[in-house]
Write a protein that holds these residues in place. Structure first.
Motif, PDB file in Angstrom:
ATOM      1  N   GLY A 256       0.914  -0.903   0.294  1.00  0.00           N
ATOM      2  CA  GLY A 256       0.087  -0.042   0.089  1.00  0.00           C
ATOM      3  C   GLY A 256       0.813   1.170   0.380  1.00  0.00           C
ATOM      4  O   GLY A 256       0.880   2.077   0.217  1.00  0.00           O
ATOM      5  N   ASP A 257       1.824   1.235  -0.799  1.00  0.00           N
ATOM      6  CA  ASP A 257       2.730   2.447  -0.418  1.00  0.00           C
ATOM      7  C   ASP A 257       2.724   3.000  -2.049  1.00  0.00           C
ATOM      8  O   ASP A 257       2.923   3.145  -3.035  1.00  0.00           O
ATOM      9  CB  ASP A 257       4.840   1.868  -0.473  1.00  0.00           C
ATOM     10  N   ALA A 258       1.560   4.453  -1.807  1.00  0.00           N
ATOM     11  CA  ALA A 258       0.805   5.374  -2.359  1.00  0.00           C
ATOM     12  C   ALA A 258       1.876   6.130  -3.149  1.00  0.00           C
ATOM     13  O   ALA A 258       1.776   6.282  -4.260  1.00  0.00           O
ATOM     14  CB  ALA A 258      -0.540   5.691  -1.734  1.00  0.00           C
ATOM     15  N   GLY A 259       3.097   6.535  -1.775  1.00  0.00           N
ATOM     16  CA  GLY A 259       3.466   7.546  -2.309  1.00  0.00           C
ATOM     17  C   GLY A 259       4.809   6.958  -3.604  1.00  0.00           C
ATOM     18  O   GLY A 259       5.296   7.532  -4.888  1.00  0.00           O
ATOM     19  N   THR A 260       5.156   6.126  -3.735  1.00  0.00           N
ATOM     20  CA  THR A 260       6.683   4.794  -4.397  1.00  0.00           C
ATOM     21  C   THR A 260       5.614   5.135  -5.258  1.00  0.00           C
ATOM     22  O   THR A 260       5.700   5.161  -6.846  1.00  0.00           O
ATOM     23  CB  THR A 260       6.592   3.923  -3.387  1.00  0.00           C
ATOM     24  N   VAL A 261       4.065   4.676  -5.324  1.00  0.00           N
ATOM     25  CA  VAL A 261       3.782   4.213  -6.626  1.00  0.00           C
ATOM     26  C   VAL A 261       3.688   5.662  -7.948  1.00  0.00           C
ATOM     27  O   VAL A 261       3.837   5.081  -8.739  1.00  0.00           O
ATOM     28  CB  VAL A 261       2.141   3.511  -6.231  1.00  0.00           C
ATOM     29  N   ARG A 262       2.978   6.706  -6.769  1.00  0.00           N
ATOM     30  CA  ARG A 262       3.341   8.088  -7.384  1.00  0.00           C
ATOM     31  C   ARG A 262       4.210   8.749  -7.903  1.00  0.00           C
ATOM     32  O   ARG A 262       3.894   8.269  -9.548  1.00  0.00           O
ATOM     33  CB  ARG A 262       2.579   8.424  -6.604  1.00  0.00           C
ATOM     34  N   ARG A 263       5.573   8.319  -7.783  1.00  0.00           N
ATOM     35  CA  ARG A 263       6.705   8.306  -8.045  1.00  0.00           C
ATOM     36  C   ARG A 263       7.176   7.425  -9.120  1.00  0.00           C
ATOM     37  O   ARG A 263       7.729   7.833 -10.451  1.00  0.00           O
ATOM     38  CB  ARG A 263       8.127   7.983  -6.859  1.00  0.00           C
ATOM     39  N   HIS A 264       6.782   6.163  -9.009  1.00  0.00           N
ATOM     40  CA  HIS A 264       7.019   5.204 -10.247  1.00  0.00           C
ATOM     41  C   HIS A 264       5.762   5.967 -11.534  1.00  0.00           C
ATOM     42  O   HIS A 264       6.910   6.060 -12.667  1.00  0.00           O
ATOM     43  CB  HIS A 264       6.310   3.960 -10.096  1.00  0.00           C
ATOM     44  N   LEU A 265       4.624   5.836 -11.553  1.00  0.00           N
ATOM     45  CA  LEU A 265       4.007   6.919 -12.498  1.00  0.00           C
ATOM     46  C   LEU A 265       4.104   8.155 -13.047  1.00  0.00           C
ATOM     47  O   LEU A 265       4.598   8.048 -13.682  1.00  0.00           O
ATOM     48  CB  LEU A 265       2.443   7.275 -12.294  1.00  0.00           C
ATOM     49  N   GLU A 266       4.765   8.504 -12.221  1.00  0.00           N
ATOM     50  CA  GLU A 266       5.079   9.918 -12.719  1.00  0.00           C
ATOM     51  C   GLU A 266       6.455  10.353 -13.031  1.00  0.00           C
ATOM     52  O   GLU A 266       6.674  10.587 -14.656  1.00  0.00           O
ATOM     53  CB  GLU A 266       5.703  11.515 -11.454  1.00  0.00           C
ATOM     54  N   ARG A 267       6.993   9.095 -13.674  1.00  0.00           N
ATOM     55  CA  ARG A 267       9.077   9.090 -14.025  1.00  0.00           C
ATOM     56  C   ARG A 267       8.521   9.041 -15.608  1.00  0.00           C
ATOM     57  O   ARG A 267       8.804   8.542 -16.258  1.00  0.00           O
ATOM     58  CB  ARG A 267       9.703   8.452 -12.920  1.00  0.00           C
ATOM     59  N   LEU A 268       7.469   7.259 -14.713  1.00  0.00           N
ATOM     60  CA  LEU A 268       7.339   6.366 -16.142  1.00  0.00           C
ATOM     61  C   LEU A 268       6.649   7.479 -17.581  1.00  0.00           C
ATOM     62  O   LEU A 268       6.805   7.780 -18.955  1.00  0.00           O
ATOM     63  CB  LEU A 268       6.151   5.485 -16.193  1.00  0.00           C
ATOM     64  N   ALA A 269       5.922   8.281 -16.749  1.00  0.00           N
ATOM     65  CA  ALA A 269       5.012   9.165 -17.728  1.00  0.00           C
ATOM     66  C   ALA A 269       6.006  10.366 -18.425  1.00  0.00           C
ATOM     67  O   ALA A 269       5.201   9.968 -19.858  1.00  0.00           O
ATOM     68  CB  ALA A 269       4.111   9.780 -17.283  1.00  0.00           C
ATOM     69  N   ALA A 270       6.716  10.616 -17.602  1.00  0.00           N
ATOM     70  CA  ALA A 270       8.186  11.722 -18.491  1.00  0.00           C
ATOM     71  C   ALA A 270       8.430  10.899 -19.253  1.00  0.00           C
ATOM     72  O   ALA A 270       9.567  11.162 -20.305  1.00  0.00           O
ATOM     73  CB  ALA A 270       9.076  12.017 -16.933  1.00  0.00           C
ATOM     74  N   PRO A 298      -8.066  -2.651   3.312  1.00  0.00           N
ATOM     75  CA  PRO A 298      -8.899  -2.099   1.965  1.00  0.00           C
ATOM     76  C   PRO A 298      -8.418  -0.938   2.542  1.00  0.00           C
ATOM     77  O   PRO A 298      -8.504   0.343   2.210  1.00  0.00           O
ATOM     78  CB  PRO A 298     -10.314  -2.586   2.436  1.00  0.00           C
ATOM     79  N   ALA A 299      -8.260  -0.641   4.075  1.00  0.00           N
ATOM     80  CA  ALA A 299      -7.655   0.896   4.751  1.00  0.00           C
ATOM     81  C   ALA A 299      -6.625   1.231   3.943  1.00  0.00           C
ATOM     82  O   ALA A 299      -6.493   2.471   3.795  1.00  0.00           O
ATOM     83  CB  ALA A 299      -8.231   1.141   5.832  1.00  0.00           C
ATOM     84  N   ASP A 300      -5.493   0.063   4.497  1.00  0.00           N
ATOM     85  CA  ASP A 300      -4.283   0.563   3.732  1.00  0.00           C
ATOM     86  C   ASP A 300      -4.190   1.129   2.214  1.00  0.00           C
ATOM     87  O   ASP A 300      -3.383   1.714   1.590  1.00  0.00           O
ATOM     88  CB  ASP A 300      -3.398  -0.122   4.266  1.00  0.00           C
ATOM     89  N   ALA A 301      -5.105   0.255   1.372  1.00  0.00           N
ATOM     90  CA  ALA A 301      -5.075  -0.056   0.002  1.00  0.00           C
ATOM     91  C   ALA A 301      -6.026   1.531  -0.497  1.00  0.00           C
ATOM     92  O   ALA A 301      -5.433   2.245  -1.166  1.00  0.00           O
ATOM     93  CB  ALA A 301      -5.873  -1.236  -0.310  1.00  0.00           C
ATOM     94  N   GLU A 302      -6.993   2.459   0.081  1.00  0.00           N
ATOM     95  CA  GLU A 302      -7.544   3.618  -0.432  1.00  0.00           C
ATOM     96  C   GLU A 302      -6.825   4.210  -0.796  1.00  0.00           C
ATOM     97  O   GLU A 302      -6.872   4.935  -2.067  1.00  0.00           O
ATOM     98  CB  GLU A 302      -8.498   3.788   0.636  1.00  0.00           C
ATOM     99  N   PRO A 303      -5.089   4.627   0.280  1.00  0.00           N
ATOM    100  CA  PRO A 303      -4.417   5.932  -0.511  1.00  0.00           C
ATOM    101  C   PRO A 303      -3.911   5.194  -1.689  1.00  0.00           C
ATOM    102  O   PRO A 303      -4.208   5.936  -2.960  1.00  0.00           O
ATOM    103  CB  PRO A 303      -3.142   6.145   0.571  1.00  0.00           C
ATOM    104  N   LEU A 304      -3.705   4.150  -1.526  1.00  0.00           N
ATOM    105  CA  LEU A 304      -2.993   3.644  -3.454  1.00  0.00           C
ATOM    106  C   LEU A 304      -3.751   4.616  -4.793  1.00  0.00           C
ATOM    107  O   LEU A 304      -3.661   4.286  -5.385  1.00  0.00           O
ATOM    108  CB  LEU A 304      -2.134   2.513  -2.933  1.00  0.00           C
ATOM    109  N   LEU A 305      -5.353   3.280  -4.003  1.00  0.00           N
ATOM    110  CA  LEU A 305      -5.933   3.010  -5.226  1.00  0.00           C
ATOM    111  C   LEU A 305      -6.984   4.582  -5.765  1.00  0.00           C
ATOM    112  O   LEU A 305      -6.403   4.562  -6.607  1.00  0.00           O
ATOM    113  CB  LEU A 305      -7.515   2.598  -4.768  1.00  0.00           C
ATOM    114  N   ASP A 306      -6.216   5.530  -5.098  1.00  0.00           N
ATOM    115  CA  ASP A 306      -6.789   7.013  -4.831  1.00  0.00           C
ATOM    116  C   ASP A 306      -5.565   7.539  -6.272  1.00  0.00           C
ATOM    117  O   ASP A 306      -5.429   8.408  -7.332  1.00  0.00           O
ATOM    118  CB  ASP A 306      -6.596   8.135  -4.153  1.00  0.00           C
TER     119      ASP A 306
END
Length: 315
Positions: A256-270, A298-306
């Motif tokens: 549920g590491d939402a911040g890591t996944v966000r950084r992955h996606l931002e760098r991939l998009a670039a 499920p509670a830990d997954a919510e930020p990731l799913l967002d």
């Protein structure tokens, strides 16, 4: 390169084994000298059967036949069908199969009692209906393996599964044929063939795409030999997945590491925006499975799913 298998005597087909009696040594023909057809032909020859003719028109097909079936003459498809009095293997692409079978039936090249076996994973017996209508016996025989069309493939056949769909009277024959090839039959119902094949294609073909995507992104990150980095990691992940199922899940999504996944996606998009949709789809499915397996609350997954939902909208 590995040497071809040594010939070994084929097991007899006895009345006790099957309702239908076949000779101990089958007379076999192969239509479609692609990677699968030539390898199966060579394996049957090594098992003591007579591969009397093969059909393949391209330069690559002829090269494979010269390598794997050097004693087998090249003939037209109709001539191969006529020569293969016991077993005709049709190893052509899925979309070409129906036309090839219909053409053979219409030309009179098939004979009553002859077994016609195709190697398509997606098709069952229905595609062989024109052959069955003229008295041939239909069999779907799909090896669950990836092929290169070289002698190395022969060493990989031992113990593999074959997705088999057969009429009741051919089941014992099919089991014996698979045993001669060194494999194990998995009986697949006619209506389940597309699902069976989808599972294999999803697992094997998409795995190749996934591995190459990972290697490309490592190159983008400055890694000179991505295969060296990936090999031990991916082997361990595959072995763990096969042994442990969803319990093998690790990494930021399963935590549920939402911040890591966000950084992955931002760098991939670039860097490689073409990789974003597949990352999103797999991350979302991984999250679903991790939640269902109890590895991600499920509670830990919510930020990731967002994060995933936000990137899907942006994409």
């Amino acid at each position: 390169m590995s040497a071809p298998l040594r010939s070994r005597p084929a097991a007899p087909y006895r009345a006790a084994d099957a309702p239908l009696v076949f000779p101990r040594t089958l007379t076999v023909g192969v239509i479609g000298a692609g990677r699968v057809g030539t390898v199966l032909g060579a394996a049957l020859a090594a098992a003591g059967h007579r591969v009397v003719a093969a059909a393949g028109a391209s330069g690559a097909a002829k090269a494979r036949m010269a390598l794997l079936l050097p004693q087998t003459p090249t003939r037209s498809a109709a001539a191969v069908a006529r020569a293969a009095t016991d077993l005709l293997i049709v190893a052509v692409p899925d979309d070409a199969l129906a036309g090839v079978v219909a053409g053979l039936a219409e030309s009179g090249a098939l004979r009553p009692g002859q077994v016609i076996a195709h190697t398509s994973g997606a098709h069952g017996l229905a595609v062989l209906a024109p052959a069955a209508a003229v008295g041939a016996r239909p069999l779907a025989l799909h090896p669950a393996m990836t092929f290169t069309g070289t002698p190395d493939d022969l060493t990989r056949l031992a113990g593999i599964s074959y997705g088999v769909t057969a009429p009741a009277e051919l089941r014992a024959f099919a089991a014996r044929l698979v045993a001669d090839l060194g494999g194990v039959p998995e009986w697949v119902a006619e209506g389940d063939r597309p699902l069976y094949h989808a599972a294999l294609a999803h697992g094997a073909n998409h795995l190749v795409t996934l591995v190459n995507e990972a290697a490309d992104r490592l190159r983008d990150a400055g890694v000179d030999r991505p295969e060296k980095v990936l090999a031990p990691l991916l082997r361990a992940a595959l072995e763990n997945a096969l042994r442990l199922g969803d319990d093998a899940l690790t990494g930021p999504v399963s935590r549920g590491d939402a911040g890591t996944v966000r950084r992955h996606l931002e760098r991939l998009a670039a860097t490689a925006p073409e990789s974003v949709p597949s990352y999103l789809a797999l991350a979302r499915r991984t999250a679903d499975r991790a939640i269902a397996a109890g590895r991600l609350r499920p509670a830990d997954a919510e930020p990731l799913l967002d994060v995933l939902d936000g990137m899907e909208v942006a994409a």
